[in-house]
Enzyme design. Sequence first.
Site, PDB file in Angstrom:
ATOM      1  N   ARG A  37       0.769  -1.089   0.172  1.00 53.10           N
ATOM      2  CA  ARG A  37      -0.010   0.070  -0.120  1.00 53.10           C
ATOM      3  C   ARG A  37       0.831   1.322   0.097  1.00 53.10           C
ATOM      4  O   ARG A  37       0.546   2.215   0.498  1.00 53.10           O
ATOM      5  CB  ARG A  37      -0.920  -0.040   1.220  1.00 53.10           C
ATOM      6  CG  ARG A  37      -2.095  -1.115   1.166  1.00 53.10           C
ATOM      7  CD  ARG A  37      -3.351  -0.624   1.797  1.00 53.10           C
ATOM      8  NE  ARG A  37      -4.036  -1.759   2.360  1.00 53.10           N
ATOM      9  CZ  ARG A  37      -4.323  -2.287   3.322  1.00 53.10           C
ATOM     10  NH1 ARG A  37      -3.918  -1.754   4.597  1.00 53.10           N
ATOM     11  NH2 ARG A  37      -5.043  -3.491   3.603  1.00 53.10           N
ATOM     12  N   ARG A  41      -3.577   6.080   0.750  1.00 50.36           N
ATOM     13  CA  ARG A  41      -4.443   7.355   1.342  1.00 50.36           C
ATOM     14  C   ARG A  41      -3.401   8.095   2.383  1.00 50.36           C
ATOM     15  O   ARG A  41      -3.790   9.344   2.687  1.00 50.36           O
ATOM     16  CB  ARG A  41      -5.475   7.081   2.080  1.00 50.36           C
ATOM     17  CG  ARG A  41      -6.741   6.643   1.094  1.00 50.36           C
ATOM     18  CD  ARG A  41      -7.934   6.216   1.732  1.00 50.36           C
ATOM     19  NE  ARG A  41      -7.873   4.953   2.365  1.00 50.36           N
ATOM     20  CZ  ARG A  41      -8.373   4.419   3.122  1.00 50.36           C
ATOM     21  NH1 ARG A  41      -9.675   4.954   3.691  1.00 50.36           N
ATOM     22  NH2 ARG A  41      -8.303   3.064   3.675  1.00 50.36           N
ATOM     23  N   ARG A  50      -7.392  10.788  -6.124  1.00 48.93           N
ATOM     24  CA  ARG A  50      -8.613   9.997  -5.945  1.00 48.93           C
ATOM     25  C   ARG A  50     -10.116  10.766  -5.697  1.00 48.93           C
ATOM     26  O   ARG A  50     -11.099  10.323  -6.082  1.00 48.93           O
ATOM     27  CB  ARG A  50      -8.346   9.056  -4.725  1.00 48.93           C
ATOM     28  CG  ARG A  50      -7.607   7.838  -5.253  1.00 48.93           C
ATOM     29  CD  ARG A  50      -8.334   6.773  -5.569  1.00 48.93           C
ATOM     30  NE  ARG A  50      -9.121   6.295  -4.849  1.00 48.93           N
ATOM     31  CZ  ARG A  50     -10.592   6.416  -5.056  1.00 48.93           C
ATOM     32  NH1 ARG A  50     -11.283   7.108  -5.981  1.00 48.93           N
ATOM     33  NH2 ARG A  50     -11.391   5.921  -3.864  1.00 48.93           N
ATOM     34  N   ASP A  86      -6.559  -3.295  -7.466  1.00 48.95           N
ATOM     35  CA  ASP A  86      -7.447  -3.965  -6.425  1.00 48.95           C
ATOM     36  C   ASP A  86      -7.633  -5.469  -6.581  1.00 48.95           C
ATOM     37  O   ASP A  86      -7.587  -5.823  -7.756  1.00 48.95           O
ATOM     38  CB  ASP A  86      -8.883  -3.305  -6.034  1.00 48.95           C
ATOM     39  CG  ASP A  86      -9.246  -3.581  -4.803  1.00 48.95           C
ATOM     40  OD1 ASP A  86      -9.880  -4.763  -4.770  1.00 48.95           O
ATOM     41  OD2 ASP A  86      -8.815  -2.904  -3.874  1.00 48.95           O
ATOM     42  N   TYR A 164     -14.141 -13.054  -0.018  1.00 47.62           N
ATOM     43  CA  TYR A 164     -15.003 -11.940  -0.374  1.00 47.62           C
ATOM     44  C   TYR A 164     -16.186 -12.327  -1.056  1.00 47.62           C
ATOM     45  O   TYR A 164     -17.367 -11.472  -0.926  1.00 47.62           O
ATOM     46  CB  TYR A 164     -14.109 -10.979  -0.933  1.00 47.62           C
ATOM     47  CG  TYR A 164     -13.156 -10.043  -0.465  1.00 47.62           C
ATOM     48  CD1 TYR A 164     -13.595  -8.976   0.340  1.00 47.62           C
ATOM     49  CD2 TYR A 164     -11.728 -10.061  -0.581  1.00 47.62           C
ATOM     50  CE1 TYR A 164     -12.705  -8.182   1.163  1.00 47.62           C
ATOM     51  CE2 TYR A 164     -10.979  -9.336   0.378  1.00 47.62           C
ATOM     52  CZ  TYR A 164     -11.429  -8.332   1.167  1.00 47.62           C
ATOM     53  OH  TYR A 164     -10.672  -7.553   1.824  1.00 47.62           O
TER      54      TYR A 164
END
Length: 367
Positions: A37, A41, A50, A86, A164
């Site tokens: 990552r 963010r 973004r 992703d 998921y």
Amino acid sequence: TCSFSSSPKGFPKLKNDTFLRAARGEDTEHTPVWCMRQAGRYLPEFRETRAAQDFFATCRSPKLCCELTLQPLRRFPLDAAIIFSDILVVPQALGMEVIMVPGKGPMFTEPLKEVEDLLKLRQKVDVTAELGYVFQAITLTRHSLEGRVPLIGFSGAPWTLMSYMIEGGGSSTMAKAKSWLYRHPEASHRLLRLLADVITDYLVGQVAAGAQALQLFESHAGHLGPEQFQDFALPYIRDIAQAVKSKLKEEALPLVPMIIFAKDAHYALRDLAHAGYEVVGLDWTIRPQEARAQTGKDVTLQGNLDPCALYAPKEKIGELVKKMLESFGTQRYIANLGHGLYPDMDPEHVGAFVEAVHAHSRHINKH
């Protein structure tokens, strides 16, 4: 900037191959370092890029993926880039709808509930048609990197994606997905096999597009016990490594190093070391010496600083990095965190981590 005019291939010459050398077990002057990552963010410029975009719309824009991948490299002397994407693009390619809910994370509008729901999935996936936008992002980024560092491609592993697809989002227990393993073992294997086949083609496509290494994320390994991992995760992890390598050979593509990262799967380290991957990634809950003892001399290890260590003062980060390097040794080793960076982390502390790895490993190598 993220643009290229030359023909898609004919990539720039690689200037820093430290990461690739370490992955292949060759000697390096310093220990290479990158962060899971690292495009994320915690960087204000990431949040800005973004801001106006839907998350998966960003993933489908090669230009934006390229920009986000390059952002951390403008700030830090990292030894590798990892394409911004992703893991859930694979379930999307199988025909499932996934939306990103702000503050909650990814949500599947119609998760798999019954075995019959497997029939709704695409049984044959043309990865270029469904995931070509990732390949374009990789090619564009590889050019835009101008050979600075290698570019890593990645995918989620079958069990993690299956969990998921059944849970419909994150879960603290994975009880719905695990209940399939106990109640519907045959259907579970059908789904895992379908995923493994798509992932194999997807990873091969990433190499064809320009990825110079591949990481497989088995992020939800820790929800399985040793027996379920043996039955439902490990065989597919092995198959993917083998199938990717034989397809790369068939298609005369470069045999790139592959990394397996199975979070919280201590019980499986020995097996993972023999699963056909050049590198085994480690989370922060295992002692480096123990990991070395279990994985042996023929694989490179990657990891495993506790991400929360980056909340410590910078001097403390330096001490922790030094200790980590002394424990792993500076060779056959790629420094990383034991999981991804968190959104509230200070970029300067990430910089301190990267610089400490370079400085301390160079010092240890000299003496």
